[in-house]
Write a protein that holds these residues in place. Sequence first.
Motif, PDB file in Angstrom:
ATOM      1  N   GLU A 197      25.271  18.825   3.794  1.00  0.00           N
ATOM      2  CA  GLU A 197      24.962  18.102   5.032  1.00  0.00           C
ATOM      3  C   GLU A 197      25.422  16.641   4.946  1.00  0.00           C
ATOM      4  N   GLU A 198      25.101  15.997   3.834  1.00  0.00           N
ATOM      5  CA  GLU A 198      25.448  14.570   3.727  1.00  0.00           C
ATOM      6  C   GLU A 198      26.960  14.356   3.704  1.00  0.00           C
ATOM      7  N   PRO A 211      17.621  12.631   0.845  1.00  0.00           N
ATOM      8  CA  PRO A 211      19.049  12.297   0.982  1.00  0.00           C
ATOM      9  C   PRO A 211      19.574  11.446  -0.173  1.00  0.00           C
ATOM     10  N   GLU A 212      18.735  10.547  -0.689  1.00  0.00           N
ATOM     11  CA  GLU A 212      19.177   9.683  -1.778  1.00  0.00           C
ATOM     12  C   GLU A 212      19.634  10.491  -2.997  1.00  0.00           C
ATOM     13  N   ILE A 265      23.294  11.544  -1.918  1.00  0.00           N
ATOM     14  CA  ILE A 265      24.346  10.601  -1.478  1.00  0.00           C
ATOM     15  C   ILE A 265      24.762   9.638  -2.575  1.00  0.00           C
ATOM     16  N   LYS A 266      23.906   9.426  -3.569  1.00  0.00           N
ATOM     17  CA  LYS A 266      24.313   8.532  -4.652  1.00  0.00           C
ATOM     18  C   LYS A 266      25.330   9.190  -5.582  1.00  0.00           C
ATOM     19  N   THR A 268       8.554  11.052  -5.761  1.00  0.00           N
ATOM     20  CA  THR A 268       9.041  10.290  -4.597  1.00  0.00           C
ATOM     21  C   THR A 268      10.132   9.304  -4.964  1.00  0.00           C
ATOM     22  N   GLY A 269      10.216   8.966  -6.244  1.00  0.00           N
ATOM     23  CA  GLY A 269      11.118   7.879  -6.624  1.00  0.00           C
ATOM     24  C   GLY A 269      10.506   6.508  -6.433  1.00  0.00           C
ATOM     25  N   SER A 281      10.067  21.654   1.596  1.00  0.00           N
ATOM     26  CA  SER A 281       8.952  21.053   2.310  1.00  0.00           C
ATOM     27  C   SER A 281       8.410  19.838   1.566  1.00  0.00           C
ATOM     28  N   ASP A 282       7.954  20.032   0.330  1.00  0.00           N
ATOM     29  CA  ASP A 282       7.414  18.900  -0.419  1.00  0.00           C
ATOM     30  C   ASP A 282       8.535  18.181  -1.163  1.00  0.00           C
ATOM     31  N   PHE A 283       8.660  16.871  -0.942  1.00  0.00           N
ATOM     32  CA  PHE A 283       9.539  16.086  -1.797  1.00  0.00           C
ATOM     33  C   PHE A 283       8.888  16.028  -3.172  1.00  0.00           C
ATOM     34  N   PHE A 297      13.147  13.147   9.212  1.00  0.00           N
ATOM     35  CA  PHE A 297      12.226  14.206   8.785  1.00  0.00           C
ATOM     36  C   PHE A 297      10.980  14.095   9.643  1.00  0.00           C
ATOM     37  N   GLU A 343      22.922   5.153   2.421  1.00  0.00           N
ATOM     38  CA  GLU A 343      22.337   4.585   1.209  1.00  0.00           C
ATOM     39  C   GLU A 343      21.813   3.166   1.452  1.00  0.00           C
ATOM     40  N   ARG A 365      28.341  14.655   7.341  1.00  0.00           N
ATOM     41  CA  ARG A 365      27.560  13.950   8.352  1.00  0.00           C
ATOM     42  C   ARG A 365      28.390  12.920   9.087  1.00  0.00           C
ATOM     43  N   ILE A 406      18.348   3.862   3.210  1.00  0.00           N
ATOM     44  CA  ILE A 406      17.291   4.726   2.655  1.00  0.00           C
ATOM     45  C   ILE A 406      16.727   4.198   1.349  1.00  0.00           C
ATOM     46  N   THR A 441      10.485   4.701   0.795  1.00  0.00           N
ATOM     47  CA  THR A 441      10.197   5.893  -0.010  1.00  0.00           C
ATOM     48  C   THR A 441       9.523   6.932   0.870  1.00  0.00           C
ATOM     49  N   TRP A 442       9.966   8.172   0.772  1.00  0.00           N
ATOM     50  CA  TRP A 442       9.267   9.244   1.489  1.00  0.00           C
ATOM     51  C   TRP A 442       8.041   9.683   0.691  1.00  0.00           C
ATOM     52  N   LEU A 484      15.212  22.178   5.668  1.00  0.00           N
ATOM     53  CA  LEU A 484      15.021  20.830   5.103  1.00  0.00           C
ATOM     54  C   LEU A 484      14.450  19.874   6.134  1.00  0.00           C
ATOM     55  N   HIS A 485      14.894  20.024   7.380  1.00  0.00           N
ATOM     56  CA  HIS A 485      14.448  19.087   8.414  1.00  0.00           C
ATOM     57  C   HIS A 485      13.198  19.562   9.140  1.00  0.00           C
TER      58      HIS A 485
END
Lengths: 556, 556
Positions: free
Chosen positions: A166-167, A538-539, A542-543, A525-526, A520-522, B171, B539, A170, B542, B546-547, A19-20
């Motif tokens: 991971e989150e 991560p969003e 974590i939400k 994107t949101g 690799s590819d998000f 990232f 949160e 963390r 982030i 946007t990524w 992921l990283h």
Amino acid sequence: MSLPTQRHQDTIDTAIRALHGRTFFAAFPENPSPEIYGADADRLGREAFARQRNQPFTELLQAGPEQWVGQEESPYEQQPLGVRYPFFSPETLLTRAQASFEPWRKLKPAQRAALLTEALDGIKDRFFEIAYATMHTTGQGFMMAFQASGPHAADRALEAIAAGYEEQTRFPEETRWEKPMGKYNLALMKTWRAVPKGVSLVIGCSTFPTWNSVPGLFASLVTGNPVLVKPHPKAVLPIAIVVAEVQKVLAAYDLDPNICQLAVDADDRLIAKELAESPVVKLIDYTGGSEFGTYLENLKGKTVFTEKTGVNSVILDSCDDLDKVAQNLAFSVSLYSGQMCTAPQNFFIPAAGVRVGQEQVPYEEVVQKLAAAVTSLATNPKAGPHVLGAIQSPATYARVQQLTLDGGRSILPYGPVPHPVYENARTCSPSIHEVEAARIEQYCQELFGPIMLVIKTQDTQESIRLAAQLAREYGAISCGAYTTDEQVKEQIMDEMSLAGTPVSFNLTGGIYVNQNAGFSDFHVTGGNPAGNASFTNPEFVIKRFTWVGFREPLEA
Amino acid sequence: MSLPTQRHQDTIDTAIRALHGRTFFAAFPENPSPEIYGADADRLGREAFARQRNQPFTELLQAGPEQWVGQEESPYEQQPLGVRYPFFSPETLLTRAQASFEPWRKLKPAQRAALLTEALDGIKDRFFEIAYATMHTTGQGFMMAFQASGPHAADRALEAIAAGYEEQTRFPEETRWEKPMGKYNLALMKTWRAVPKGVSLVIGCSTFPTWNSVPGLFASLVTGNPVLVKPHPKAVLPIAIVVAEVQKVLAAYDLDPNICQLAVDADDRLIAKELAESPVVKLIDYTGGSEFGTYLENLKGKTVFTEKTGVNSVILDSCDDLDKVAQNLAFSVSLYSGQMCTAPQNFFIPAAGVRVGQEQVPYEEVVQKLAAAVTSLATNPKAGPHVLGAIQSPATYARVQQLTLDGGRSILPYGPVPHPVYENARTCSPSIHEVEAARIEQYCQELFGPIMLVIKTQDTQESIRLAAQLAREYGAISCGAYTTDEQVKEQIMDEMSLAGTPVSFNLTGGIYVNQNAGFSDFHVTGGNPAGNASFTNPEFVIKRFTWVGFREPLEA
């Protein structure tokens, strides 16, 4: 059985590193070869799928169904699958989900992550069966059905498990906090819990029944939330198998299988709204049309993750080899008959044409090259039917047939694509229409299916401006751009980044704008109206939980 | 001047480690001692504050104000401060913010983090001036004004810088992605950008003008978003100094000071709604009442972070030393006259009383002990006035004076608290009322100010149930609990964690439920109606960017 915490930790740790690193990583091989999956895997999967037809799906560990329901039909046969699923009322589903919450949330994140990773192993053993189930619900060609619903989906699920684990780990579970106060220290023992939000609802779509649903499903589960999976009534079987495998692992470790329930619609009772509006449901993942997605996003007191519709653009400015570009784009438009959220729709081409090497190729020649490439692929009997697959719904087929755009010009009409095996397959080749740049209302909506729009612009500046505006205002999930000019490239990156849209530059050969890679590819994107979820940033995880701290004085 | 990227990297790296260790860490000493801050620091700060009174605030680098405005008054003097601030119309503020976006977003996260950390150094040099400005706008006692508005706020700001920097660098900026395809590799160069969302609006409150505003301010800035700081009209000066220091650093590095603007209300024109509703504003941070906060949360197309109101509970079950408990709680209720979002309001005490060691202390005796401890602190001339401070607004003072609760009982009336220096100070001691457990409507709202409610419950089970219900349905930011029973403790942790409320257990001595520590305690969990922000969890940062990824084929 004791929980398999250690057994899968390497897999999870490797996934977190991937992921990283964001370089190529796949835990599940995408190649359906006998060397990898076994000499009989394909045959066994096909047989398992065939046996399931016209039968009740009895694998689920959900007791006491109220009725048995099913509406799936194969786009290849235009015949019902005949599989029947147990139906439960929303009250039953919600009561059981709530009852399953306490034991599930009280497990450690590492325990949940291990159990879910173990479930992926069970799913892997059924990749071929899932592939045939996907093919005959969505209309995907076999190869896409195998890859997207099998290994690629499993990788996206593992990605969600890894990110969620991971989150949640963390920040420390506990720490000794000592504040120097001069002559003494103030000492507190502090502990923290990642507290899951509650019952989660995952609403699936008809075209990617596992790929689009497993990220939310596994993200909610790994963070301690029980999940109700509400599939599209036309594409249940692939995700039913996934749910059954999760339940199997839960039961093997004496956990309540209702932690992950299948929640199908009855033929006469659609339950998505009722579930979504229940105050018990705190999290919603949704893939599908914008109208229902926006309704969900506006529900109060919920955390909602959506992937809705977008209008994806291709910007043609300059390139080295226009034939290769045309072939690449023809494939992108044709792949699964444009029924991908990442499929390009709007092709912006400057009126003065496209610069190819030192030469300027006129607009009309570019358009005709694209059309020829589309035709060449669609009429190639060895490639066309397998790349195009079948059209999932009659509505999509009707849209292609009936599309006329006032003032536009038809560049390429859709045509027949005979399937070598299924003579009743619902298929057609892509149609191409030219629309005026000024008529934005004609191309600002997603025209789902094998439809390609060509838009003649004044110049590349207008192409960029329109592509960015569409993405910002109407949403986009992908963008393709062809330019050999570094300044233009930087401008496209800057403007599309502000529109929250990833860009693939100068793709030719074996990689396509509509493909994206787990780890690799998000994905989405949101950052624009196409959706607020992103696999898997991560969003996205974590939400689903809340950090809550506790503290108590210690003797210093 | 070249950007100070390296100079502050150690500070930022140390802060990131502190965030994940969550043990005691402070970059800015909370002790206002001459040894730390210089022999003249206090006097110079007091003089700087005095010089500013009845003058225009001319430090801001925002040209061409439309008028000069100011409404602040000192709760200690009940006299205007007379400071006047430059007023700009929302159109001017928004146009300037938009113009400043491009250069700011194009800096690297490390560059922005370094600049902002450098601004904190400038703010540190003005901690005493900020302290007097805070004291004479909010009514806080000097020590709280110094600590909360100075070092504690700066630590919270650094926390936001560190978290924002960490998330934006979590990232890779680029990677080479190579997928093995058998005989060859598919190779893509991939790059990613953390793309800021746009103009950010930070709306402050009257009681903690810097502490509650700097986390959002610095979190938005470090992630590349220009910020408009709209302070409460009664508490401008402390945050105006902060904004001026940020602008000073921006200008020193030839950056547009409008990246961070002060946006004050005029006496006759409140601009918060106009700014918030502008489509240009993408991010909003808000501290204040629930009604306006909920209005903001419901605006479409914005990412909104709120800290609204909550009703905080104390659960009394059992303890070792009731006198120490009473003293601790009396201090918590009295600190800044209960004008803290973390101040306890509702005290749940079982009808059968509280177990103290081996003895059961009757309900009424517990109540009287609490009242006696409150009186003892308030009437202690060396402690009372300094702990209680002054009451910020006449409305809060009126609430204390006028409070009657139908069917309730007054246990302790409020009384005068003469201030040794300011004879006009707006002060009073806390009042205590007993309300019936069944009359939840009487205690489900925040009664902001020095008001303590005692609720007699059937038993601790009912206390827990009510405290958790209040937190879930009406919001809570803190909870205090006293129990020597491990099972009860675990039950409280479990139920309050589901209500998204942190719990402090068995506090006595020098640490109080209303205090929380940067780098260790998450402030507001985001898990209940008291607010959706949390200082500073991932949160909180982030959601401000946007990524977006880009990719292009490489020759393999």
